[in-house]
Design an enzyme around this catalytic site. Structure first.
Site, PDB file in Angstrom:
ATOM      1  N   GLY A 191       0.553  -1.345   0.164  1.00 21.82           N
ATOM      2  CA  GLY A 191      -0.039  -0.083  -0.218  1.00 21.82           C
ATOM      3  C   GLY A 191       0.835   1.265  -0.047  1.00 21.82           C
TER       4      GLY A 191
ATOM      5  N   GLU B   9       4.140   3.833   6.269  1.00 22.53           N
ATOM      6  CA  GLU B   9       2.882   3.125   6.033  1.00 22.53           C
ATOM      7  C   GLU B   9       1.981   3.538   5.556  1.00 22.53           C
ATOM      8  OE1 GLU B   9       1.273   0.509   6.315  1.00 22.53           O
ATOM      9  OE2 GLU B   9       1.230  -0.688   7.965  1.00 22.53           O
ATOM     10  N   ASP B  10       0.947   3.146   4.699  1.00 20.20           N
ATOM     11  CA  ASP B  10      -0.274   3.791   4.091  1.00 20.20           C
ATOM     12  C   ASP B  10      -1.420   4.099   5.035  1.00 20.20           C
ATOM     13  OD1 ASP B  10      -0.538   1.117   4.537  1.00 20.20           O
ATOM     14  OD2 ASP B  10      -1.541   0.765   2.596  1.00 20.20           O
TER      15      ASP B  10
ATOM     16  N   ASP C  92      -4.664   1.318  10.966  1.00 18.70           N
ATOM     17  CA  ASP C  92      -6.153   0.956  11.242  1.00 18.70           C
ATOM     18  C   ASP C  92      -6.268   0.410  12.760  1.00 18.70           C
ATOM     19  OD1 ASP C  92      -8.646  -0.012  10.670  1.00 18.70           O
ATOM     20  OD2 ASP C  92      -8.287  -2.052   9.744  1.00 18.70           O
TER      21      ASP C  92
ATOM     22  N   LYS D  95      -6.971   5.561  11.222  1.00 16.72           N
ATOM     23  CA  LYS D  95      -8.373   5.454  11.740  1.00 16.72           C
ATOM     24  C   LYS D  95      -8.667   5.505  13.332  1.00 16.72           C
ATOM     25  CE  LYS D  95      -9.817   2.469   7.732  1.00 16.72           C
ATOM     26  NZ  LYS D  95     -10.188   1.336   7.526  1.00 16.72           N
TER      27      LYS D  95
ATOM     28  N   VAL E 173     -11.059   2.610   2.722  1.00 19.34           N
ATOM     29  CA  VAL E 173     -10.637   3.719   1.694  1.00 19.34           C
ATOM     30  C   VAL E 173      -9.675   3.024   0.665  1.00 19.34           C
ATOM     31  CG1 VAL E 173     -10.708   5.642   2.993  1.00 19.34           C
ATOM     32  CG2 VAL E 173      -8.735   4.312   3.303  1.00 19.34           C
TER      33      VAL E 173
ATOM     34  N   ARG F 179      -5.878   0.774  -6.772  1.00 20.29           N
ATOM     35  CA  ARG F 179      -4.638   1.392  -6.146  1.00 20.29           C
ATOM     36  C   ARG F 179      -4.269   2.561  -6.839  1.00 20.29           C
ATOM     37  NH1 ARG F 179      -2.005  -2.217  -2.568  1.00 20.29           N
ATOM     38  NH2 ARG F 179      -2.268  -4.335  -2.738  1.00 20.29           N
TER      39      ARG F 179
END
Ligand code: IMP
Ligand code: MG
Length: 177
Positions: A44, A99-100, A103, A131, A153, A165
């Site tokens: 990601g 990091e993308d 979570d 998040k 998302v 992507r």
């Protein structure tokens, strides 16, 4: 049935200016070190890392690590697995994890533990998205792009079942879950 276009959550221009701002801050903070090693968490991170690395004005190297906490089709959390390790020996190096999205925080927490044990000179974290409603560990993010609500998302490197992507913006998809 044709898939609907993901609804825009963060437009391209907003991502661009935020990434530039993160690049400035990181460049200032690492101005005194010889070199920073950006550790991208695949898959990601690839677009974020490409853009962020080009905004840095300090000497940097790039390496990648691959972990998985989700299957390729679902959104159900599982155990974190190391799929591909770094090539670089990070002992004595200034490491910045890129990091993308954070979570639950499980992936980043696992990564911090694993990399810390290898004796880097410093270890910091950068995530484009977080998040806050989903976090179950108090994981430290030194450089954060945006806090977002508890939605799934896609775009700018992020996927749902390996799709979407390459969208230029961050969009929301309905996961039906
Ligand atoms: P965590 O371990 O629960 O923090 O999960 C982190 C990983 O789950 C991220 O690096 C992503 O690969 C994936 N992930 C979590 N939420 C999303 C999302 O909304 N879209 C795409 N990938 C996500
Ligand atoms: Mg990820």
């Amino acid at each position: 049935m044709a898939a609907r276009e993901p609804a825009v959550l963060i437009p391209e221009e907003k991502i661009r200016s935020r990434v530039a701002e993160l690049g400035r801050r990181i460049s200032q903070d690492y101005a005194e070190v010889e070199e920073v090693l950006l550790v991208g968490v695949l898959r990601g991170c690839y677009i974020f890392l490409a853009d962020l690395s080009r905004r840095l004005t300090v000497p940097r190297r790039i390496d990648f690590i691959a972990l998985a906490s989700y299957g390729t089709t679902g959104t159900v959390p599982g155990a974190v697995r190391l799929i591909m390790d770094l090539r670089t020996d990070i002992a004595g190096k200034h490491v910045l994890i890129v990091e993308d999205i954070v979570d639950t925080g499980d992936t980043l927490q696992y990564l911090l533990g694993t990399l810390h044990a290898r004796g880097p000179a410093s270890l910091k974290t950068c995530a484009l998205l977080r998040k806050p409603d989903r976090l179950r560990t108090d994981v430290r993010i030194d450089y954060l792009g945006f806090d977002i609500p508890d939605v799934w998302v896609v775009g700018y490197g992020l996927d749902y079942g390996d799709r979407n992507r390459a969208l230029p913006y961050i969009g929301v998809v309905e996961t039906g879950g």
